[in-house]
Every structure is written in structure tokens, then in C-alpha cells.
Enzyme design. Structure first.
Site, PDB file in Angstrom:
ATOM      1  N   LEU A   9     -65.227 -28.986  62.665  1.00  0.00           N
ATOM      2  CA  LEU A   9     -64.427 -29.645  63.704  1.00  0.00           C
ATOM      3  C   LEU A   9     -62.954 -29.284  63.523  1.00  0.00           C
ATOM      4  CD1 LEU A   9     -66.056 -33.201  63.811  1.00  0.00           C
ATOM      5  CD2 LEU A   9     -66.817 -31.063  64.866  1.00  0.00           C
ATOM      6  N   ALA A  10     -62.411 -28.670  64.551  1.00  0.00           N
ATOM      7  CA  ALA A  10     -61.030 -28.177  64.436  1.00  0.00           C
ATOM      8  C   ALA A  10     -60.293 -28.244  65.772  1.00  0.00           C
ATOM      9  CB  ALA A  10     -61.043 -26.740  63.910  1.00  0.00           C
ATOM     10  N   ALA A  11     -60.630 -29.241  66.576  1.00  0.00           N
ATOM     11  CA  ALA A  11     -60.046 -29.293  67.924  1.00  0.00           C
ATOM     12  C   ALA A  11     -58.807 -30.168  68.007  1.00  0.00           C
ATOM     13  CB  ALA A  11     -61.102 -29.790  68.916  1.00  0.00           C
ATOM     14  N   ARG A  16     -49.812 -36.048  63.235  1.00  0.00           N
ATOM     15  CA  ARG A  16     -49.039 -36.502  62.084  1.00  0.00           C
ATOM     16  C   ARG A  16     -48.329 -35.358  61.350  1.00  0.00           C
ATOM     17  NH1 ARG A  16     -54.202 -39.908  60.062  1.00  0.00           N
ATOM     18  NH2 ARG A  16     -55.181 -38.388  61.447  1.00  0.00           N
ATOM     19  N   LYS A  23     -52.705 -27.987  63.651  1.00  0.00           N
ATOM     20  CA  LYS A  23     -52.784 -28.335  62.227  1.00  0.00           C
ATOM     21  C   LYS A  23     -53.638 -27.369  61.420  1.00  0.00           C
ATOM     22  CE  LYS A  23     -55.158 -32.031  60.906  1.00  0.00           C
ATOM     23  NZ  LYS A  23     -55.366 -33.473  60.644  1.00  0.00           N
ATOM     24  N   ASP A 102     -59.686 -29.907  58.548  1.00  0.00           N
ATOM     25  CA  ASP A 102     -58.529 -30.350  57.771  1.00  0.00           C
ATOM     26  C   ASP A 102     -58.925 -30.877  56.393  1.00  0.00           C
ATOM     27  OD1 ASP A 102     -59.655 -32.759  58.536  1.00  0.00           O
ATOM     28  OD2 ASP A 102     -57.780 -33.673  59.202  1.00  0.00           O
ATOM     29  N   ASN A 167     -64.479 -42.074  53.156  1.00  0.00           N
ATOM     30  CA  ASN A 167     -65.296 -41.020  53.752  1.00  0.00           C
ATOM     31  C   ASN A 167     -64.532 -39.703  53.667  1.00  0.00           C
ATOM     32  OD1 ASN A 167     -66.957 -39.469  55.439  1.00  0.00           O
ATOM     33  ND2 ASN A 167     -65.959 -40.240  57.296  1.00  0.00           N
ATOM     34  N   ASN A 224     -53.430 -34.573  56.798  1.00  0.00           N
ATOM     35  CA  ASN A 224     -52.895 -35.073  58.065  1.00  0.00           C
ATOM     36  C   ASN A 224     -51.382 -34.967  58.140  1.00  0.00           C
ATOM     37  OD1 ASN A 224     -55.508 -35.985  58.986  1.00  0.00           O
ATOM     38  ND2 ASN A 224     -55.304 -37.634  57.495  1.00  0.00           N
ATOM     39  N   ASN A 373     -33.549  14.253  42.308  1.00  0.00           N
ATOM     40  CA  ASN A 373     -32.635  13.225  41.816  1.00  0.00           C
ATOM     41  C   ASN A 373     -31.704  12.818  42.956  1.00  0.00           C
ATOM     42  OD1 ASN A 373     -31.514  11.798  39.296  1.00  0.00           O
ATOM     43  ND2 ASN A 373     -29.716  12.600  40.368  1.00  0.00           N
TER      44      ASN A 373
HETATM   45  C1  UD1 Z   1     -61.621 -38.572  59.675  1.00  0.00           C
HETATM   46  C2  UD1 Z   1     -62.762 -39.559  59.563  1.00  0.00           C
HETATM   47  C3  UD1 Z   1     -62.473 -40.503  58.400  1.00  0.00           C
HETATM   48  C4  UD1 Z   1     -62.320 -39.699  57.128  1.00  0.00           C
HETATM   49  C5  UD1 Z   1     -61.288 -38.587  57.264  1.00  0.00           C
HETATM   50  C6  UD1 Z   1     -61.382 -37.651  56.100  1.00  0.00           C
HETATM   51  C7  UD1 Z   1     -63.689 -39.974  61.815  1.00  0.00           C
HETATM   52  C8  UD1 Z   1     -63.689 -40.880  62.970  1.00  0.00           C
HETATM   53  N1  UD1 Z   1     -62.880 -40.300  60.783  1.00  0.00           N
HETATM   54  O1  UD1 Z   1     -60.449 -39.308  59.959  1.00  0.00           O
HETATM   55  O2  UD1 Z   1     -63.533 -41.435  58.251  1.00  0.00           O
HETATM   56  O3  UD1 Z   1     -61.964 -40.551  56.056  1.00  0.00           O
HETATM   57  O4  UD1 Z   1     -61.523 -37.813  58.469  1.00  0.00           O
HETATM   58  O5  UD1 Z   1     -60.357 -36.698  56.080  1.00  0.00           O
HETATM   59  O6  UD1 Z   1     -64.388 -38.979  61.816  1.00  0.00           O
HETATM   60  N2  UD1 Z   1     -61.387 -33.401  65.617  1.00  0.00           N
HETATM   61  C9  UD1 Z   1     -61.925 -32.732  66.679  1.00  0.00           C
HETATM   62  N3  UD1 Z   1     -62.014 -33.357  67.881  1.00  0.00           N
HETATM   63  C10 UD1 Z   1     -61.611 -34.620  68.070  1.00  0.00           C
HETATM   64  C11 UD1 Z   1     -61.040 -35.309  66.971  1.00  0.00           C
HETATM   65  C12 UD1 Z   1     -60.962 -34.677  65.750  1.00  0.00           C
HETATM   66  O7  UD1 Z   1     -62.330 -31.568  66.559  1.00  0.00           O
HETATM   67  O8  UD1 Z   1     -61.726 -35.102  69.198  1.00  0.00           O
HETATM   68  C13 UD1 Z   1     -61.281 -32.704  64.310  1.00  0.00           C
HETATM   69  C14 UD1 Z   1     -59.849 -32.560  63.848  1.00  0.00           C
HETATM   70  O9  UD1 Z   1     -59.306 -31.328  64.273  1.00  0.00           O
HETATM   71  C15 UD1 Z   1     -59.978 -32.632  62.338  1.00  0.00           C
HETATM   72  C16 UD1 Z   1     -61.214 -33.458  62.110  1.00  0.00           C
HETATM   73  O10 UD1 Z   1     -61.930 -33.469  63.339  1.00  0.00           O
HETATM   74  O11 UD1 Z   1     -60.170 -31.353  61.773  1.00  0.00           O
HETATM   75  C17 UD1 Z   1     -60.884 -34.897  61.700  1.00  0.00           C
HETATM   76  O12 UD1 Z   1     -60.091 -35.503  62.687  1.00  0.00           O
HETATM   77  P1  UD1 Z   1     -58.858 -36.443  62.311  1.00  0.00           P
HETATM   78  O13 UD1 Z   1     -58.271 -36.936  63.579  1.00  0.00           O
HETATM   79  O14 UD1 Z   1     -57.972 -35.768  61.358  1.00  0.00           O
HETATM   80  O15 UD1 Z   1     -59.612 -37.656  61.612  1.00  0.00           O
HETATM   81  P2  UD1 Z   1     -59.079 -38.642  60.494  1.00  0.00           P
HETATM   82  O16 UD1 Z   1     -58.301 -39.722  61.143  1.00  0.00           O
HETATM   83  O17 UD1 Z   1     -58.447 -37.901  59.408  1.00  0.00           O
HETATM   84 CA    CA Z   2     -57.954 -35.791  59.066  1.00  0.00          CA
END
Ligand code: UD1
Ligand code: CA
Length: 450
Positions: A9-11, A16, A23, A102, A167, A224, A373
Site C-alpha cells: 500500500l503506497a497511495a 505529516r 512520502k 511506509d 500494529n 510518518n 605531465n
Molecule cells: C497504519 C495502521 C496502524 C499501524 C500503522 C503502522 C490502518 C488503518 N492503520 O496507520 O494500525 O499501527 O499503519 O505503521 O491501517 N495507504 C493507501 N491508501 C489509503 C491510505 C493509506 O495506500 O487510502 C497507504 C499509505 O500510503 C501508507 C500505508 O497505507 O503506506 C499506511 O497508511 P497511513 O495513513 O500511514 O496509516 P497509519 O496512520 O500510519
Molecule cells: Ca504510516
């Protein structure tokens, strides 16, 4: 056992980070964090890797384009559960491993152990860990190794916020569990579809979600903020340094940065405050530093790089000596035993074996033969304000100090240039060229007194 499909997941935007850049493209020891995750995933030989991209997806996909990856576009970032569902049409294996773009420090062997653990579960498992400061993370409410619930930071009450079991984001589920993901609601503080809410849904179905407690929180650090980015860089840096020392490289002190893709041969010694970057390859028995920056260069065996040099896009063959205080720019080739001394800049030039430019020179766009040289203060005038031109210096030439070579110009084999000359025409083989004004003396001349 068939290997799982991996979804990364990287969307997300990564608000922050306060950055114009997505990111997951922020770098950890020279590598965008998403690439670290992809690399770990690849080591598991999964059935396929699907990356969910969204925010600035062209940039992210461009960066990953040579990786035989599949991309799923999440147009709107509605949460991690929604992100997973976007990838659903591409999931072929029965087991799905979900990684977060991330959480970049994860090692493949750790994931392998988690996959093993997952196989004894009922179809959903999360990797958890205990941290000193759980702020920002989802708190895990456990009952032995059964997860009852994961409460996101934004939704946690005061007592839940104190829970230090968190988590990691890394989780696994059987493909047949996807209908549960579809039932996840977004009635929470962020109005997002949290993948972590699969715990609630599973519980209503009598399915237990299991937690795999991993005891190295550093490896599953989520990034983050810029502070967490720094922390991850420091952890990765230590890891890389340890690896090089295991391989027989001496690191003679502090302040040494070596990016992820750099390779270094045995018995090379690196002194403090050196920064080795990009795709640099260093041979065996090389001495570098202190205070040297090397980027995208190939450094041959037995080379010495004295203090305070900046080398970029250099290929140096064996036993070349550089510095102190030398600057080499792309694309430069120094053949065996060439010497480049203090305050010498070389750019886009090829210098054949055993030639020397020891002091205070600019060599740009030049082809220099063997045993040449180049005297102190020699400058190739390669630029007329519009175009660049080449200078050719053939084997055995002696260029006297403080010479300007106005390109395009060619100095024939074994020619000699007298000190202080400005050379604008080709010099024939074996000739002496001098252009300076003859010294004259006016006898009896004394400065007038005031
Ligand atoms: C998330 C977890 C949290 C965990 C933490 C660990 C959820 C709801 N929460 O929180 O329990 O402790 O990671 O680091 O999963 N992303 C998408 N699409 C979206 C939202 C997010 O692809 O719509 C991707 C982001 O790019 C990121 C990852 O998912 O790589 C996590 O998203 P992020 O918003 O950073 O979640 P956290 O609040 O850190
Ligand atoms: Ca995160």
C-alpha cells in the site's frame, strides 16, 4: 506451499511529512522507502507484487517501472481497507501478504517467519510489536495471541492510548476473507476504511484474528514524520555499516555514510566523514578519506583518495591517486596509476595511464595520453560562451605551469609547452611551443620616490 501474492500500500500522501514529494519516495540511505519494501517483497519470490498507488502515482510508478510489478490505482485515498480492495482484481494466490510502503526496514526473513505463522491461523493475522512510544500507531487489544481489536490512534481513548502493543501494519489474509474487508465501515475519526477493522468484522463471524508478536520494533518502524525518517535512516545506516565490516571493510571512525546500493571490496579502509552514494563500486585495498564524497563512481583496486575530495561519475582504474582537495565530475575516466593532486578539477575527460596533474588545474573535455605531465595551474579553456570543445594531449607531452590550452586544440606526442603559454593552435609532435613575451630588462631603472 505456494507463495502469496504481496500487496504494497503506497497511495497515501503522507501529510505529516509536510512535503511536496510523495512520502514513499523519501529516501532511506539513498533508496526511496517504497523500493526498500519492494526489495524485501521480491526476496520472498511471491506469485506477484501489486503496488497500490494514488497520490502522485505517475511519480511513484515511474520510479518503480523496471521492477516487474503490477500497479493498482486508488484514485481517492479512502483508507487502507479500500486500498486493498482496489487491488482485488489482481490477486491470484490464495494467501495475500499486505505490506505498507511506509514500513521500509522490514527484512525478508522476518516476513518468511510471519508467513509460516499465518499458515496455522484461521485466515487473518497481523504482525504486532511493543514500542516505548506508541503514539501514531494502532493499539492492539489482545487476549493471548488472539487479537480482539485494533484501535487507531485517532480513535483511541485515554486508557487505550497507554497500550504499547502496536500494529506494524504488516498483515496476511486468505483471499476468501476479502468479503469481510468489504464490510468494513468508515465510521471513525478519520472517516477512513481501516483495514484494521477486519478484526471487528471477523469477530462477529466467529473467526479469530491472530497476532504474531515480533520483538524488534526498530525493524517495523512506520514512517510518518521527518523525525521517524531520520530514525529509519540511522537504523539502516548501522545495518549497512555492519554488513560492510562483516565483508572485510575497515571503517576507521565515525560519520561514515554508505548508501544501500554501494559495493566495497575487502581491505578497503574508510576514514571518518566519508559519504559513499548511489551506484558506487569500490575495489579492494582502497583508502578513502577522511571527508570525501563519492557518488556513482567505480573506484579500482588500490586507489587512494586523500582528504576533502568530491568524486562524481568517475571511473578510476587500479592504483590511481586522487587529492587532497580534488574535484572530479562526470564523465571522467582515469586509467591505471594516474595522479590527480590538490585543487585539480577534472570533467568529462579520459586520462591514460601514469599521467599526472598534481596542482591547481582545470581539465575539462580533454583526452590525455600516457605519461603526460600537466603542470601547475594548467587550464583547458573548453568553453567559448556558447559551445564546448575538446583538448587532445598526446602521449609523453610536458605542459609547463600556468598554461592555457584554448580548445579545440591538439598537442602532438612528446611536445613541450613552455610555462605561461596560451596555446591556440595545434602543436606538432616533438615541438616546443612558447607564447609568452620575451623577458626584457631596462637597466638602471629605479622607482621614483614620492
Ligand atoms: C497504519 C495502521 C496502524 C499501524 C500503522 C503502522 C490502518 C488503518 N492503520 O496507520 O494500525 O499501527 O499503519 O505503521 O491501517 N495507504 C493507501 N491508501 C489509503 C491510505 C493509506 O495506500 O487510502 C497507504 C499509505 O500510503 C501508507 C500505508 O497505507 O503506506 C499506511 O497508511 P497511513 O495513513 O500511514 O496509516 P497509519 O496512520 O500510519
Ligand atoms: Ca504510516
Amino acid at each position: 506451499m505456494p507463495q502469496p501474492t504481496i500487496v504494497i500500500l503506497a497511495a497515501g500522501k503522507g501529510k505529516r511529512m509536510r512535503s511536496r514529494k510523495p512520502k514513499v519516495l523519501h529516501e532511506i540511505m539513498g533508496r526511496p522507502m517504497i523500493e526498500c519494501v519492494v526489495e524485501a517483497a521480491r526476496q520472498l519470490s511471491p506469485s506477484k507484487i501489486v503496488v497500490v498507488t494514488g497520490h502522485e502515482r505517475e511519480l511513484v510508478e515511474e520510479r518503480l517501472k523496471n521492477g516487474e510489478l503490477f500497479f493498482a490505482a486508488q484514485e481517492e485515498q479512502k483508507g487502507t481497507a479500500h486500498a486493498l480492495l482496489v487491488a482485488e482484481p489482481m490477486l491470484d494466490a490464495t494467501d495475500i501478504l499486505i505490506l505498507y510502503g511506509d514500513v521500509p526496514l522490514i527484512k525478508p526473513e522476518t516476513l518468511q517467519a510471519f508467513i509460516q505463522f499465518f499458515r496455522s491461523s484461521q485466515g487473518v493475522a497481523f504482525m504486532t510489536t511493543e514500542v516505548d512510544d506508541p503514539s501514531g500507531y494502532g493499539r492492539v487489544i489482545t487476549d493471548g495471541d488472539v487479537i480482539r481489536d485494533i484501535v487507531e490512534d485517532a480513535d483511541a481513548d485515554a486508557s487505550q492510548k497507554k497500550i504499547r502493543e502496536i500494529n506494524t501494519g504488516i498483515c496476511m489474509l486468505k483471499k476468501e476473507m476479502l468479503p469481510l474487508v468489504r464490510e468494513i465501515k468508515n465510521d471513525n475519526a478519520k472517516n477512513e476504511y481501516y483495514l484494521t477493522d477486519i478484526c471487528k468484522v471477523a469477530r462477529t463471524r466467529g473467526i479469530t484474528v491472530r497476532g504474531y508478536h515480533y520483538n524488534d520494533p526498530q525493524e517495523v518502524l512506520g514512517i510518518n514524520t521527518r523525525k521517524e525518517l531520520l530514525n529509519a535512516n540511522q537504523i539502516m545506516r548501522e545495518r549497512i555499516l555492519a554488513q560492510h565490516m562483516d565483508n572485510g571493510v575497515t571503517l576507521a571512525g565515525e560519520g561514515i555514510y554508505i548508501e544501500s546500493d554501494v559495493r566495497i571490496g575487502q581491505d578497503t579502509v574508510i576514514f571518518p566523514f566519508c559519504f559513499l552514494r548511489g551506484k558506487t563500486i569500490v575495489g579492494e585495498g582502497v583508502t578513502i578519506g577522511p571527508h570525501v564524497v563519492i557518488n556513482n563512481s567505480v573506484i579500482g583496486d588500490g586507489v587512494t583518495v586523500e582528504p576533502f575530495c568530491s568524486l562524481d561519475g568517475l571511473t578510476a582504474e587500479a592504483a590511481v591517486a586522487i587529492g587532497p582537495f580534488a574535484r572530479i565530475r562526470p564523465t571522467t575516466v582515469l586509467k591505471e596509476r594516474v595522479k590527480i593532486g590538490n585543487f585539480v578539477e577534472v570533467k568529462n575527460s579520459v586520462i591514460q595511464p601514469k599521467s599526472k596533474a598534481n596542482h591547481l588545474s582545470y581539465i575539462g573535455d580533454a583526452d590525455i595520453g600516457t605519461d603526460v605531465n600537466v603542470g601547475a595551474g594548467t587550464i583547458t579553456c573548453n568553453y567559448d560562451g556558447r559551445k564546448k570543445y575538446r583538448t587532445t594531449i598526446e602521449d609523453g607531452v610536458f605542459v609547463g605551469s600556468n598554461t592555457e590550452l584554448v580548445a579545440p586544440v591538439k598537442i602532438g606526442k612528446d611536445a613541450t609547452i613552455g610555462a605561461g603559454s596560451t596555446i591556440t593552435r595545434d602543436v606538432p609532435e616533438g615541438a616546443l611551443a612558447v607564447t609568452r613575451v620575451k623577458q626584457k630588462h631596462i637597466e638602471g631603472y629605479a622607482r621614483r620616490k614620492k
